[in-house]
Design an enzyme around this catalytic site. Structure first.
Site, PDB file in Angstrom:
ATOM      1  N   GLN A   1     -91.896-108.653 -37.100  1.00 16.19           N
ATOM      2  CA  GLN A   1     -90.918-107.459 -37.104  1.00 16.19           C
ATOM      3  C   GLN A   1     -91.142-106.716 -35.773  1.00 16.19           C
ATOM      4  O   GLN A   1     -91.782-105.143 -35.672  1.00 16.19           O
ATOM      5  CB  GLN A   1     -91.465-106.414 -37.922  1.00 16.19           C
ATOM      6  CG  GLN A   1     -91.085-107.280 -39.732  1.00 16.19           C
ATOM      7  CD  GLN A   1     -91.518-106.222 -41.160  1.00 16.19           C
ATOM      8  OE1 GLN A   1     -90.256-105.161 -40.673  1.00 16.19           O
ATOM      9  NE2 GLN A   1     -92.315-106.707 -41.884  1.00 16.19           N
TER      10      GLN A   1
ATOM     11  N   LYS B   1     -81.970-125.181 -34.810  1.00 14.84           N
ATOM     12  CA  LYS B   1     -81.672-124.606 -35.028  1.00 14.84           C
ATOM     13  C   LYS B   1     -80.581-124.024 -35.652  1.00 14.84           C
ATOM     14  O   LYS B   1     -80.621-122.331 -35.340  1.00 14.84           O
ATOM     15  CB  LYS B   1     -82.414-124.504 -36.926  1.00 14.84           C
ATOM     16  CG  LYS B   1     -83.245-123.558 -36.252  1.00 14.84           C
ATOM     17  CD  LYS B   1     -84.462-123.375 -36.983  1.00 14.84           C
ATOM     18  CE  LYS B   1     -85.532-121.787 -36.554  1.00 14.84           C
ATOM     19  NZ  LYS B   1     -86.493-121.491 -37.386  1.00 14.84           N
TER      20      LYS B   1
END
EC number: 2.7.6.1
Length: 339
Positions: free
Chosen positions: A106, A204
């Site tokens: 985060q 991805k």
């Protein structure tokens, strides 16, 4: 200048075996016994954490060994309370040794009305009286800028390079380092340079968090022994899928080198049943019994490099010198002979 204080280690409950291994290594390097400071870190019935230090630490150079891994909140609070106890006991300096820095994912606001929790944790550490941080493979290097105190970020890639040169010494020309996503390219490139291997990327695309919709291999992996490199393995879903995609693109076999083995939920089962030949992790997070029993998971110790880094900080000498093979190889010589 002679050092007047002694380096003293204290550990919480997050990874006691690693703290003990660091203490043994420091004893071996110095020729002077270094043990863990006698203390109790326990919980009241309602879950509150209580710390009591039984030894005198006044004027001492203190190092708290405590990764903030699962349970992240409990281990973080242990660290903060230990730091407060040491500060109120007049320790000369308090260094937090965080082999794994929790909340590092985060590190930025990805959408509106979300926190930057890594910055909040940094503020809490400084507020508790910590004056220096020693960690390994931060999820994002810019987290160092969240602190107004020195942060030493060690890298696992030099240790991984030694391991690779030992276990693949007859196949070095067949190796291909693979980054499992675009964001990890710098980390993978660093290892590729150390072992003189080419680099590929698995790009991805996610539909939503935790689910990968599509993977594309950028680079020619045909007939190569692919080494996937990343900083952490949580549920192992992406890692196992990447291994499958590499084999579909012609790779001979796939191995993975991951610094932090978070290994949440079905991770161990997924890795055990995957097409990967092996997963190599470090002991920055204390491995569970399931991880230790898994046939294709191998654990590389970090105590040698952390012990030397702590001694270098205590002596006021360079920590970045540990990134050089000539410096690192001797402290791992009991594990890896010259490749």
């Amino acid at each position: 200048m002679p050092t007047l204080t002694e380096p003293k280690l204290i550990a919480g409950n997050a990874n006691l075996p690693l703290a003990q291994a660091i203490a043994r290594r420091m004893t071996m390097h110095r020729g002077v016994h270094t043990g863990l400071v006698d203390a109790r870190v326990e919980r009241f019935n309602d879950g509150e954490i209580f710390v009591e230090v039984y030894e005198n630490v006044r004027g001492e150079d203190m190092f708290i060994v405590q990764p903030t891994s699962n349970p992240a909140n409990d281990n973080l609070m242990e660290l903060l309370i230990m730091a407060d106890a040491l500060r109120r006991s007049s320790a000369a300096r308090i260094t937090a040794v965080l082999p794994y820095f929790g909340y590092a994912r985060q590190d930025r606001r990805t959408k509106a009305r979300t926190p930057i929790s890594a910055k909040l944790v940094a503020n809490m550490l400084v507020g508790a009286g910590i004056e220096r941080v020693l960690t390994m493979d931060l999820h994002a290097a810019q987290i160092q800028g969240f602190f107004d105190i020195p942060v030493d970020n060690l890298y696992a890639s030099p240790v991984f390079a030694l391991d690779i040169k030992t276990h693949f010494k007859d196949q070095m020309n067949d190796l291909m380092v693979v980054s499992p996503d675009v964001g990890g390219v710098a980390r993978a490139r660093e290892l590729a340079k150390r072992i003189n291997s080419p680099l590929a990327i698995v790009d991805k695309r996610r539909e939503k968090a935790g689910e990968v919709a599509e993977m594309t291999v950028i680079g020619d992996v045909k007939d190569k022994i692919c080494l996937i490199v990343d900083d952490m393995c949580d549920t192992a879903g992406t890692l196992c899928k990447a291994a499958e995609v590499l084999l579909e693109n012609g790779a001979k076999e796939v191995h993975s080198y991951i610094t932090h083995g978070v290994m949440s939920g079905p991770a161990v089962e997924r890795v055990t049943n995957s097409v990967m030949k092996s997963l190599v992790i470090t002991d920055t997070i204390q491995p569970t019994a399931a991880v230790q029993a898994a046939p294709n998971i191998r654990i590389v110790p970090t105590a040698p490099v952390f012990a030397q880094a702590i001694l270098n900080i205590w002596n006021g000498t360079s920590v970045s010198s540990l990134f050089d093979d000539d410096t690192l190889t001797p402290i791992y010589e009991s594990l890896y002979s010259a490749a």
